[in-house]
Design an enzyme around this catalytic site. Structure first.
Site, PDB file in Angstrom:
ATOM      1  N   CYS A  68       0.741  -1.180   0.022  1.00  0.00           N
ATOM      2  CA  CYS A  68      -0.129  -0.112  -0.117  1.00  0.00           C
ATOM      3  C   CYS A  68       0.888   1.135  -0.128  1.00  0.00           C
ATOM      4  O   CYS A  68       1.578   1.367  -1.022  1.00  0.00           O
ATOM      5  CB  CYS A  68      -0.931  -0.136   1.158  1.00  0.00           C
ATOM      6  SG  CYS A  68      -2.250   1.313   1.131  1.00  0.00           S
ATOM      7  N   HIS A  89      -3.590  -5.602   0.937  1.00  0.00           N
ATOM      8  CA  HIS A  89      -3.021  -5.919   2.141  1.00  0.00           C
ATOM      9  C   HIS A  89      -3.125  -7.351   2.459  1.00  0.00           C
ATOM     10  O   HIS A  89      -4.044  -7.816   3.245  1.00  0.00           O
ATOM     11  CB  HIS A  89      -4.072  -5.045   3.286  1.00  0.00           C
ATOM     12  CG  HIS A  89      -3.681  -3.723   3.346  1.00  0.00           C
ATOM     13  ND1 HIS A  89      -2.501  -3.039   3.777  1.00  0.00           N
ATOM     14  CD2 HIS A  89      -4.194  -2.576   2.736  1.00  0.00           C
ATOM     15  CE1 HIS A  89      -2.647  -1.859   3.809  1.00  0.00           C
ATOM     16  NE2 HIS A  89      -3.511  -1.389   2.964  1.00  0.00           N
ATOM     17  N   GLU A  96      -1.625  -8.927   4.697  1.00  0.00           N
ATOM     18  CA  GLU A  96      -1.224  -9.010   5.953  1.00  0.00           C
ATOM     19  C   GLU A  96      -2.754  -9.119   7.026  1.00  0.00           C
ATOM     20  O   GLU A  96      -2.704  -9.215   8.039  1.00  0.00           O
ATOM     21  CB  GLU A  96      -0.486  -7.977   6.561  1.00  0.00           C
ATOM     22  CG  GLU A  96      -0.720  -6.446   6.545  1.00  0.00           C
ATOM     23  CD  GLU A  96      -0.891  -5.844   5.541  1.00  0.00           C
ATOM     24  OE1 GLU A  96      -0.808  -6.368   4.396  1.00  0.00           O
ATOM     25  OE2 GLU A  96      -1.092  -4.522   5.633  1.00  0.00           O
TER      26      GLU A  96
END
Lengths: 80, 228
Positions: free
Chosen positions: B86, B203, B205
């Protein structure tokens, strides 16, 4: 002191959705004659350098290194 | 693989990233403040998401000039791994460590939604635990994720196999409707030529535990943390 004005604009061919949205809003206000709209940035610098050519060179260096992303943007320096 | 996470003022996704890295590595990553320049002992440097320096001037432009970026550039030149997610991807692009730029989303809207990513190659340190062509879900949250590069650069990225992920439909088709932000050729993430620097907008994660709603992103972290 020398004043330098750096104008940063997206390069031709790079989609400018902000400019397009402004254009649509202007049409909405009845400004039917507006064709293309491009939006950019103006950055004013006060430089200690008093020689105009040297000031221009400094501002251009700043534009290349930080003020503009030359992948997508072009710039113009005017010395006041 | 020892990992460090770079924290700039305005970065806000470093703790999610730390959780994902710790899950896969079994050890906590080191947090690196942006004024630090000592990356010794680290194999992987992660630049997480957020709004470094308030996104002033351009997203990532200020962070790209910070002291730690010189150290990260040196790390990459020594063949070290660097992952930017990002804002991290925007910073790597602004720093010239990855080609292209991230423009305002074509819709002009900040997009906070899930997208589907197609794995373009599985023979890299970041993607070895995915299958090539596999599609996985990843949350995204950005206003400026519209990947842009000139045609020559795009052709080179594709020709050299440096496209990591593309926005796709759940069955793996790259279509305009599946491309939420207008990215050129549906590109969501790219590699450096040595495949050690990876930048992507979504993302992974944020999906590494069933409690987060899924584990679609975990193979990425399992892959890189297992890499030599």
């Amino acid at each position: 002191m020398t004043k330098a004005v750096v104008t940063v604009m997206l390069k031709p061919g790079v989609l400018d959705p902000q400019g397009r949205a402004i254009g649509q809003a202007l049409h909405g206000l009845g400004f039917a004659g507006v064709a293309d709209v491009r939006a950019g940035k103006v950055i004013e610098l006060e430089l200690a350098e008093t020689d105009r050519d040297a000031a221009r060179a400094q501002a251009e260096d700043m534009a290349r290194k930080l003020l503009a992303n030359t992948v997508i943007e072009g710039f113009k320096v005017e010395i006041g | 693989m020892r990992a460090g996470i770079v924290v700039f003022p305005g970065i806000n996704r470093e703790r999610d990233m730390a959780i994902a890295l710790e899950r896969s590595a079994g050890s906590k990553p080191r947090m690196i403040w942006h004024r630090d320049t000592d990356l010794s002992g680290l194999d992987l440097i992660v630049i997480p998401g957020g709004f470094s320096y308030g996104d002033y001037l351009r997203c990532g432009a200020m962070a790209a000039q910070s002291p730690v970026m010189r150290a990260i550039r040196d790390h990459a030149e020594r063949g070290g791994y660097v992952l930017g997610v990002c804002n991290g991807f925007q910073i790597l692009a602004e720093a010239g460590m990855l080609p292209g730029a991230l423009l305002r989303n074509a819709s002009l809207r900040f997009l906070s939604m899930d997208c589907q990513l197609r794995v373009e190659r599985a023979d890299t340190a970041y993607t070895s635990q995915y299958q090539r062509g596999a599609v996985f879900r990843a949350p995204m949250a950005h206003g400026d994720g519209n990947f842009f590069a000139d045609d020559e650069t795009l052709d080179r990225l594709e020709g050299e196999g440096l496209v990591a992920f593309r926005y796709a439909t759940p069955d793996g088709r790259v279509t305009p409707a599946a491309n939420p932000n207008g990215s050129a050729r549906g590109i969501a993430g790219i590699f450096s030529p040595n495949l050690k620097v990876l930048g992507l907008m979504p993302h992974p994660e944020d999906l590494v535990d069933p409690l987060m709603g899924g584990t679609d992103g975990k193979p990425l972290f399992d892959s890189i943390m297992a890499a030599a």
